[in-house]
Scaffold this motif. Structure first.
Motif, PDB file in Angstrom:
ATOM      1  N   THR A  44      28.327  31.856  43.495  1.00  0.00           N
ATOM      2  CA  THR A  44      29.401  30.929  43.868  1.00  0.00           C
ATOM      3  C   THR A  44      28.969  29.505  43.578  1.00  0.00           C
ATOM      4  O   THR A  44      27.818  29.137  43.823  1.00  0.00           O
ATOM      5  N   MET A  45      29.917  28.709  43.071  1.00  0.00           N
ATOM      6  CA  MET A  45      29.664  27.293  42.826  1.00  0.00           C
ATOM      7  C   MET A  45      30.122  26.456  44.017  1.00  0.00           C
ATOM      8  O   MET A  45      30.977  26.893  44.799  1.00  0.00           O
ATOM      9  N   ASP A  46      29.553  25.262  44.145  1.00  0.00           N
ATOM     10  CA  ASP A  46      30.040  24.270  45.105  1.00  0.00           C
ATOM     11  C   ASP A  46      31.352  23.707  44.560  1.00  0.00           C
ATOM     12  O   ASP A  46      31.375  23.089  43.492  1.00  0.00           O
ATOM     13  N   THR A  47      32.465  23.920  45.295  1.00  0.00           N
ATOM     14  CA  THR A  47      33.787  23.568  44.773  1.00  0.00           C
ATOM     15  C   THR A  47      34.403  22.355  45.464  1.00  0.00           C
ATOM     16  O   THR A  47      35.603  22.133  45.341  1.00  0.00           O
ATOM     17  N   GLU A  59      46.921  24.011  36.820  1.00  0.00           N
ATOM     18  CA  GLU A  59      46.594  25.414  36.548  1.00  0.00           C
ATOM     19  C   GLU A  59      45.164  25.554  36.035  1.00  0.00           C
ATOM     20  O   GLU A  59      44.459  26.505  36.389  1.00  0.00           O
ATOM     21  N   GLN A  60      44.736  24.602  35.172  1.00  0.00           N
ATOM     22  CA  GLN A  60      43.362  24.640  34.674  1.00  0.00           C
ATOM     23  C   GLN A  60      42.368  24.474  35.812  1.00  0.00           C
ATOM     24  O   GLN A  60      41.359  25.182  35.896  1.00  0.00           O
ATOM     25  N   LEU A  61      42.664  23.542  36.706  1.00  0.00           N
ATOM     26  CA  LEU A  61      41.778  23.327  37.854  1.00  0.00           C
ATOM     27  C   LEU A  61      41.746  24.550  38.756  1.00  0.00           C
ATOM     28  O   LEU A  61      40.687  24.927  39.275  1.00  0.00           O
ATOM     29  N   LEU A  62      42.919  25.194  38.955  1.00  0.00           N
ATOM     30  CA  LEU A  62      42.966  26.398  39.785  1.00  0.00           C
ATOM     31  C   LEU A  62      42.190  27.534  39.126  1.00  0.00           C
ATOM     32  O   LEU A  62      41.519  28.322  39.817  1.00  0.00           O
ATOM     33  N   ARG A  63      42.287  27.624  37.764  1.00  0.00           N
ATOM     34  CA  ARG A  63      41.496  28.640  37.058  1.00  0.00           C
ATOM     35  C   ARG A  63      40.005  28.367  37.222  1.00  0.00           C
ATOM     36  O   ARG A  63      39.217  29.285  37.469  1.00  0.00           O
ATOM     37  N   ASP A  64      39.643  27.073  37.086  1.00  0.00           N
ATOM     38  CA  ASP A  64      38.228  26.726  37.282  1.00  0.00           C
ATOM     39  C   ASP A  64      37.790  27.054  38.710  1.00  0.00           C
ATOM     40  O   ASP A  64      36.667  27.520  38.924  1.00  0.00           O
ATOM     41  N   ARG A  65      38.692  26.806  39.659  1.00  0.00           N
ATOM     42  CA  ARG A  65      38.368  27.105  41.064  1.00  0.00           C
ATOM     43  C   ARG A  65      38.149  28.605  41.255  1.00  0.00           C
ATOM     44  O   ARG A  65      37.244  29.024  41.976  1.00  0.00           O
ATOM     45  N   LYS A  66      38.984  29.391  40.578  1.00  0.00           N
ATOM     46  CA  LYS A  66      38.837  30.848  40.686  1.00  0.00           C
ATOM     47  C   LYS A  66      37.560  31.311  39.994  1.00  0.00           C
ATOM     48  O   LYS A  66      36.841  32.179  40.497  1.00  0.00           O
ATOM     49  N   ARG A  67      37.272  30.697  38.820  1.00  0.00           N
ATOM     50  CA  ARG A  67      36.060  31.075  38.093  1.00  0.00           C
ATOM     51  C   ARG A  67      34.799  30.668  38.836  1.00  0.00           C
ATOM     52  O   ARG A  67      33.731  31.231  38.594  1.00  0.00           O
ATOM     53  N   ALA A  68      34.916  29.678  39.694  1.00  0.00           N
ATOM     54  CA  ALA A  68      33.746  29.207  40.432  1.00  0.00           C
ATOM     55  C   ALA A  68      33.196  30.275  41.364  1.00  0.00           C
ATOM     56  O   ALA A  68      32.050  30.196  41.791  1.00  0.00           O
ATOM     57  N   THR A  69      34.033  31.265  41.684  1.00  0.00           N
ATOM     58  CA  THR A  69      33.563  32.428  42.445  1.00  0.00           C
ATOM     59  C   THR A  69      33.358  33.550  41.449  1.00  0.00           C
ATOM     60  O   THR A  69      34.312  34.125  40.944  1.00  0.00           O
ATOM     61  N   MET A  70      32.110  33.862  41.127  1.00  0.00           N
ATOM     62  CA  MET A  70      31.790  34.821  40.068  1.00  0.00           C
ATOM     63  C   MET A  70      31.610  36.212  40.665  1.00  0.00           C
ATOM     64  O   MET A  70      30.869  36.392  41.633  1.00  0.00           O
ATOM     65  N   ARG A  71      32.309  37.155  40.055  1.00  0.00           N
ATOM     66  CA  ARG A  71      32.310  38.534  40.557  1.00  0.00           C
ATOM     67  C   ARG A  71      31.758  39.484  39.502  1.00  0.00           C
ATOM     68  O   ARG A  71      31.837  39.205  38.303  1.00  0.00           O
ATOM     69  N   SER A  72      31.236  40.597  39.975  1.00  0.00           N
ATOM     70  CA  SER A  72      30.715  41.605  39.046  1.00  0.00           C
ATOM     71  C   SER A  72      31.873  42.277  38.311  1.00  0.00           C
ATOM     72  O   SER A  72      32.834  42.721  38.939  1.00  0.00           O
ATOM     73  N   PRO A  73      31.803  42.370  36.978  1.00  0.00           N
ATOM     74  CA  PRO A  73      32.888  43.011  36.233  1.00  0.00           C
ATOM     75  C   PRO A  73      32.835  44.536  36.256  1.00  0.00           C
ATOM     76  O   PRO A  73      33.769  45.189  35.814  1.00  0.00           O
ATOM     77  N   ILE A  74      31.740  45.100  36.762  1.00  0.00           N
ATOM     78  CA  ILE A  74      31.557  46.556  36.723  1.00  0.00           C
ATOM     79  C   ILE A  74      30.840  47.024  37.982  1.00  0.00           C
ATOM     80  O   ILE A  74      30.288  46.227  38.746  1.00  0.00           O
ATOM     81  N   ASN A  75      30.841  48.340  38.166  1.00  0.00           N
ATOM     82  CA  ASN A  75      29.922  48.979  39.104  1.00  0.00           C
ATOM     83  C   ASN A  75      28.589  49.144  38.368  1.00  0.00           C
ATOM     84  O   ASN A  75      28.514  49.876  37.381  1.00  0.00           O
ATOM     85  N   GLY A  76      27.586  48.420  38.779  1.00  0.00           N
ATOM     86  CA  GLY A  76      26.331  48.479  38.043  1.00  0.00           C
ATOM     87  C   GLY A  76      25.151  48.010  38.866  1.00  0.00           C
ATOM     88  O   GLY A  76      25.174  48.033  40.099  1.00  0.00           O
ATOM     89  N   THR A  77      24.124  47.556  38.152  1.00  0.00           N
ATOM     90  CA  THR A  77      22.868  47.121  38.768  1.00  0.00           C
ATOM     91  C   THR A  77      22.492  45.752  38.239  1.00  0.00           C
ATOM     92  O   THR A  77      22.656  45.483  37.044  1.00  0.00           O
ATOM     93  N   ILE A  78      21.989  44.893  39.127  1.00  0.00           N
ATOM     94  CA  ILE A  78      21.497  43.581  38.700  1.00  0.00           C
ATOM     95  C   ILE A  78      20.213  43.799  37.898  1.00  0.00           C
ATOM     96  O   ILE A  78      19.212  44.288  38.429  1.00  0.00           O
ATOM     97  N   LEU A  79      20.240  43.419  36.625  1.00  0.00           N
ATOM     98  CA  LEU A  79      19.072  43.584  35.767  1.00  0.00           C
ATOM     99  C   LEU A  79      18.174  42.352  35.805  1.00  0.00           C
ATOM    100  O   LEU A  79      16.946  42.459  35.837  1.00  0.00           O
TER     101      LEU A  79
END
Length: 453
Positions: free
Chosen positions: A84-87, A237-257
């Motif tokens: 997560t980023m500081d937003t 909308e760009q700022l809202l997208r950036d705000r959403k991107r600031a919370t980074m989520r795993s795209p898959i069920n997997g393992t942190i490498l």
């Protein structure tokens, strides 16, 4: 081993062979027994485990990343927050952008409100209709006044002629002259009234046109405001997208490498924070010499072994052969042309590794044996028993009745340890391993059978 030591050993072997040959005593030799079984030709290479795809979590924009709490080897689910980023700065920008959008919306509503202008236009239309009638009446009035003036003028001329003839009194002439002058004044007044009314009519038409022009200007202003509002919305909308991107989520069920950062810090956009993969999709990547790749087929069986695998090798199959080779420098500094070959594990790989209490990850060093040909029920012998004569033909020394017999052989499938014999040798024959250059056909020998070369 020094050159001097090698020469001593060669002379010793030659001398020993000469001794046994001249003395007639049987020469002790190591032999292997030809047997029927399975033989495999293979290509052996160093390799490493890899994943077909690694998902990288990167900084979506310049900013400050908060402490990352997930750790390497941790299992994550799809959609789970991993960084997560500081937003706070983004939130302030979003608030400003929302305010701008709201202000543009209010201005657009104000510009779109034409009730006052429409009412004014309706009034002008009514005034113009009334003015048209008034102007028309004034026009008729001045026409009547003109006719009256012309009549009074003609009447004065007629009476003046009578006056000259002494047929009309001076008072009657003066009365006619007064009537003529009054008629002329009335005519001039009616003309002025008519023209004044025309001017008022024109002014009212100009006023109506001005209101219409003002409405057009408001519509243009509204269009400009609409475009500015669209731009403000786009920025929001760009700022809202950036705000959403600031919370980074795993795209898959997997393992942190991999986790590159743990503590809070400022990073540029694109900086890799985490790498995530599916270890169940693990495969093996081998760089094979290009001259051997032609013998490999999709689906060829593979043995995968090495300290990372454990004491027992695991099985796999060739999954993909890259269509383009590349140049690689060997450990000895030799330039080699190689081709990447991808090998998939058999589905029971995890069960086998669990039985050996082993965990396998990506970029682990392994060795692979890619089988290019497998033949069952073949006559096979130790590869060390075969040699080429001066003509390049394959030969071997057999031991029959304690004597050496030189035979021509036709090898088939071969590997580093064993060779298939298609003709010249049968199962049960004894073949001398690494025969001496001084060994001759018909020579007495004392065979020593070696097993498990």
């Amino acid at each position: 081993m020094s050159r001097k030591y090698i020469l001593i050993m060669v002379f010793a072997v030659v001398g020993l062979g000469s001794y046994f040959f001249l003395s007639g005593a049987p020469l002790p030799v190591d032999v292997t027994v030809a047997e029927t079984g399975e033989i495999k030709a293979f290509i052996e290479e160093r390799a490493k485990t890899s994943l077909p795809r690694i998902y990288r979590i990167a900084m979506p924009l310049d900013g400050r990343i908060l402490p990352i709490t997930v750790s390497e080897d941790q299992a994550v689910t799809k959609g789970q927050v991993v960084a997560t980023m500081d937003t706070s700065d983004l939130d302030a920008e979003i608030a400003k952008a929302k305010y701008r959008v709201e202000q543009f919306a209010k201005k657009i509503i104000e510009q779109a409100d034409n009730r006052l202008e429409d009412n004014s236009l309706m009034q002008f239309d009514e005034f113009l209709k009334s003015m048209d009638l008034t102007v028309e009446a004034a026009s008729k009035q001045q026409e009547a006044s003109k006719a009256k003036w012309q009549f009074s003028r003609d009447e004065f001329d007629r009476k003046y002629a009578l006056y000259q003839k002494k047929a009309l009194s001076e008072s009657e002439l003066n009365e006619s002259d007064l009537f003529r002058k009054e008629s002329e004044v009335d005519y001039q007044k009616d003309i002025l009234t008519w023209r004044s009314l025309q001017a008022v009519q024109s002014a009212m038409q100009i006023g109506k046109i001005s209101i219409l022009k003002y409405k057009e200007k408001k519509e243009l202003t509204e269009a400009v405001l609409q475009e500015e509002r669209k731009e403000a919305l786009s920025q929001l909308e760009q700022l809202l997208r950036d705000r959403k991107r600031a919370t980074m989520r795993s795209p898959i069920n997997g393992t942190i490498l991999t986790k590159n950062y743990s503590n809070e810090r400022t990073l540029p956009a694109g900086e890799i924070l985490l790498e995530i993969g599916r270890l169940e999709n693990l495969e093996v990547e081998a760089d094979v010499l290009s001259q051997y790749v032609g013998n490999i087929q999709i689906g060829s069986l593979v043995d995968i072994e090495g300290p990372a695998i454990g004491t027992q090798p695991v099985q796999g199959k060739v999954k993909r052969i890259y269509p383009k080779g590349f140049t690689k420098i060997s450990s000895l500094g030799v330039e080699q042309q190689r081709v990447k070959v991808i090998i998939s594990f058999n589905q029971d790989i995890w069960k086998q590794l669990k039985q050996q209490n082993r965990d396998l990850g990506t970029d682990f060093r392994v060795r692979v044996k890619i089988y290019t040909e497998i033949k069952k029920d073949a006559i096979k012998v130790s590869r060390a028993a075969l040699f080429r004569n001066g003509s390049g033909d394959w030969q071997a020394f057999l031991v029959r009745n304690n004597k050496t017999v030189l035979v021509d052989v036709e090898p088939g499938v071969m590997n580093d340890f064993d060779a298939e014999i298609r003709s010249g040798v049968k199962a049960g024959d004894q073949l001398i391993i690494a025969p001496s250059m001084n060994l001759a056909p018909g020579q007495y020998v004392k065979p020593n059978i070696i097993k498990n070369l």
